[in-house]
Scaffold this active site. Structure first.
Site, mmCIF file in Angstrom:
data_model
loop_
_atom_site.group_PDB
_atom_site.id
_atom_site.type_symbol
_atom_site.label_atom_id
_atom_site.label_comp_id
_atom_site.label_asym_id
_atom_site.label_seq_id
_atom_site.Cartn_x
_atom_site.Cartn_y
_atom_site.Cartn_z
ATOM 1 N N HIS A 17 1.442 -2.181 -5.588
ATOM 2 C CA HIS A 17 1.265 -2.625 -4.199
ATOM 3 C C HIS A 17 2.581 -2.523 -3.432
ATOM 4 C CE1 HIS A 17 -0.430 -5.191 -0.943
ATOM 5 N NE2 HIS A 17 0.819 -5.600 -0.841
ATOM 6 N N GLU A 18 3.628 -3.083 -4.019
ATOM 7 C CA GLU A 18 4.924 -3.074 -3.334
ATOM 8 C C GLU A 18 5.511 -1.670 -3.252
ATOM 9 O OE1 GLU A 18 5.710 -5.567 -1.724
ATOM 10 O OE2 GLU A 18 4.367 -7.023 -2.658
ATOM 11 N N HIS A 21 4.362 -0.118 -0.044
ATOM 12 C CA HIS A 21 5.201 -0.543 1.083
ATOM 13 C C HIS A 21 6.551 0.179 1.057
ATOM 14 C CE1 HIS A 21 2.477 -3.582 2.444
ATOM 15 N NE2 HIS A 21 2.627 -4.363 1.384
#
Length: 352
Positions: A17-18, A21
């Site tokens: 997920h990170e 980003h």
């Protein structure tokens, strides 16, 4: 071992997920100060390529700390071409959406791998037949195997329901009974039923239930891609609908689970089989993607809403409003986490 598996799976999902980003931020030239798996006290770190990569003490999440964007300082404003808050609103939206998108992508990759490894599903073999149903009247029997409905080949039980509910009029069923091929014309009837959220609904049915036999699907490359797409879309839709039902009160708040429930599910799956563990990991990954898109100010979805507001009205929300909504968002998240833990503890005592 179950706890270790839980932490590894959760850390893997958070990392992905990170990473979404991070990659989107770097694509737009935003400096990333910290890439963290976990919160709180740093237990390991390495500085590389302009970013501190770290593992923190509390492994229940993670974050990327970008220049000009820090949830612990909602009104932070830093200048420079490499700052998040100097980027255009649409660029910030892409950076924010990249995290949930990475979770959806990861789930699709996992489902694709499951398909290639041999996805298991219920066989299209009939078990129980409801008395006085159209299937009973047509002469269907236990152990009959449904090979085809109209021109659609049937390989799994769930495909039967899809064909019945998405077509009109009578259907031609091709049935294998022992060594015989039978053709039955059946006209499904609208009957009372329940969906996965225990809501009473009406749908086209013929009155049969699966025998419970499990088969392994033999899927090629392109069929595996279709399988991965369908499973990811289905899981995403199911979770979105589940959140909606929870908000409207159709699903009681007692059904909300916390980290203890997630840990137990992952632990049980790891003891069952590797494919079961992969399936649960994919479902949790979709869950993370969906939940992070909710329009709660402390989540990616909330930040996306702020940027959409800026695109529409051509100005940012005031610092006071932004601060208030962010704190309110953290209170909502904190309350949901406490509710999940409370429900988990309740279930433990009830089961004992």
């Amino acid at each position: 071992m179950g706890t270790i598996t839980f932490l590894l799976v959760l850390s893997f999902l958070v990392f992905f997920h990170e990473l979404g980003h991070f990659l989107a931020a770097r694509f737009f030239g935003v400096k990333v100060h910290v890439f963290s798996i976990g919160f709180g006290k740093q237990i390991y770190s390495k500085y590389w390529a302009g970013t501190t990569w770290q593992i923190a003490l509390i492994p229940l999440g993670g974050y990327v700390k970008m220049k000009g964007q820090d949830d612990s300082k909602p009104t932070l404003n830093e200048s420079g071409d490499d700052s998040y808050n100097t980027k255009k609103p649409w660029q910030r939206i892409v950076i924010l959406f990249a995290g949930p998108f990475a979770n959806f992508l990861l789930a699709a990759i996992i489902y694709f791998a499951i398909a290639l490894m041999g996805a298991k599903t219920l066989a299209p073999t009939i078990g129980n037949i409801s008395p006085n149903s159209v299937a009973f009247e047509a002469g269907l029997k236990e152990n009959d195997k449904i090979l085809k409905i109209n021109e659609t080949e049937i390989k799994a039980w769930d495909e039967i329901g899809k064909v019945i509910t998405t077509t009109q009029g009578a259907l031609q069923f091709y049935i294998q009974r022992d060594n015989q091929l039978l053709i039955k014309i059946i006209n499904p009837q609208i009957s009372d039923s329940q969906n996965m959220f225990n809501e009473r609904i009406k749908k086209r049915m013929i009155g049969i239930a699966p025998k419970g036999e499990v088969v392994t699907l033999e899927l090629g490359f392109y069929d595996s891609l279709a399988y991965a797409y369908d499973k990811t879309i289905f899981a995403s839709t199911m979770i979105f609908q589940g959140v909606q039902k929870l908000i409207t009160g159709i699903i009681p708040s007692s059904e909300v689970g916390g980290v203890i429930s997630i840990g137990k599910i992952i632990s049980d799956a790891s003891e069952s089989s590797f494919i079961a563990l992969l399936t649960i990991t994919a479902l949790i990954s979709v869950n993370l993607g969906v939940l992070n898109l909710l329009p709660i100010p402390a989540l990616d979805g909330g930040h996306i809403m702020f940027n959409l507001y800026e695109m529409i009205v051509r100005r940012k929300p005031s610092d006071q409003v932004f601060m208030f909504l962010t704190i309110f968002g953290w209170l909502i998240l904190g309350s949901l986490m406490l509710l999940g833990i409370y429900n988990d503890i309740n279930r433990i005592f009830l089961n004992n």
